[in-house]
Design an enzyme around this catalytic site. Structure first.
Site, short mmCIF file in Angstrom:
data_model
loop_
_atom_site.label_atom_id
_atom_site.label_comp_id
_atom_site.label_asym_id
_atom_site.label_seq_id
_atom_site.Cartn_x
_atom_site.Cartn_y
_atom_site.Cartn_z
N ASP A 190 10.68 45.71 -23.27
CA ASP A 190 10.85 44.37 -23.01
C ASP A 190 10.96 43.59 -24.58
OD1 ASP A 190 11.61 42.06 -21.34
OD2 ASP A 190 9.80 41.27 -22.03
N GLU B 248 10.85 39.51 -26.51
CA GLU B 248 11.16 38.17 -26.44
C GLU B 248 11.79 37.74 -27.87
OE1 GLU B 248 10.36 36.51 -23.61
OE2 GLU B 248 9.28 38.03 -22.77
N HIS C 154 8.35 31.74 -22.92
CA HIS C 154 7.37 32.61 -23.54
C HIS C 154 6.26 31.98 -24.26
CE1 HIS C 154 9.12 32.00 -27.38
NE2 HIS C 154 10.36 32.64 -27.25
N HIS D 169 6.32 34.43 -19.87
CA HIS D 169 6.84 35.71 -20.22
C HIS D 169 6.19 36.27 -21.60
CE1 HIS D 169 11.01 35.44 -18.01
NE2 HIS D 169 10.16 34.83 -17.37
N ASP E 223 5.28 42.16 -19.14
CA ASP E 223 6.60 42.46 -18.48
C ASP E 223 6.97 43.70 -18.40
OD1 ASP E 223 6.61 39.80 -17.97
OD2 ASP E 223 8.18 39.38 -19.12
#
Length: 226
Positions: free
Chosen positions: A7, A9, A57, A152, A157
């Site tokens: 994952d 960001e 985030h 997030h 995640d």
């Protein structure tokens, strides 16, 4: 099988508009079991973060000022994921950003370093058509605790995605276990047959005469019985 749950960001939604990765996480699983090995770093994007992205985030540019650039972590990241199957939720988003970052360094695109890429969002839409299939919705559906996910975060995640993926594919695991058990039972039943206990009955005169007639008919037709 070695699988990596990944994952990221970012500073915004569109890599072709100059947005960059600011956090990356990759969690390793071997033969469907977590290994406790992971790759996780924050990255200085060298640009502003969109307000909307920061609301998602919670990562500020001030926090990222002393973090490494993507160029400084790229080789370590590739070394960690090399040869594995990547599992990503909404894979086109993360792959698009990673390919952009790699292209800035004149490196090959992400798929060239891994054995394959699985998009769990696509899987979920096929399994649950017409329903919400974001990570929070899938956690609720499969009874996975996501109470710590107030914002997030790439590492959390990725860890939640690993749990979701195992739940989504549990039927496949059960099928493989059943097939394996069935094969073992078949092998055991074959090995346990005791041929020494079988009775051997000599052929009767009628059976011998019938067999001899069959051999003679084959000889007359020119065919060989052997």
């Amino acid at each position: 099988m070695r699988q990596i749950f990944l994952d990221t960001e970012t500073t915004g939604l569109y890599p072709d508009q100059g947005h960059r990765i600011i956090e990356i996480a990759a969690v390793e699983m071997l033969n469907r079991r977590p290994t406790q090995r992971h790759f996780h770093l924050y990255i200085n994007p060298e640009r502003e973060i969109d307000a909307g992205a920061q609301e998602v985030h919670g990562i500020s540019l001030e926090f990222l000022q002393d973090k490494p650039l993507f160029a400084q972590i790229a080789q370590d990241f590739i070394a960690f994921i090399r040869g594995a199957e990547l599992i990503i939720h909404n894979a086109p988003f993360d792959v698009g950003f990673l390919n952009m970052e790699l292209s800035r360094l004149s490196m090959d695109p992400l798929p060239s370093f891994v054995s394959g890429i699985v998009d769990t969002l696509k899987m979920a839409k096929e399994m649950r058509p017409g329903q919400r299939n974001n990570l929070d919705a899938l956690c609720r559906h499969y009874g996975i605790d996501n109470s710590q996910r107030t914002l997030h975060g790439a590492l959390l995640d990725a860890e939640l995605l690993a749990d979701v993926y195992i739940a989504m594919t549990r039927g496949q695991e059960s099928l493989l276990m059943e097939l394996s058990t069935s094969e073992q039972q078949t092998m055991q039943s074959h090995i346990e047959v005791d041929f020494s206990a079988m009775k051997r009955l000599p052929p009767s005169e009628e059976e011998l005469a019938s067999h001899q007639q069959y051999i003679e008919s084959l000889s007359k037709s020119g065919a060989s019985p052997w």
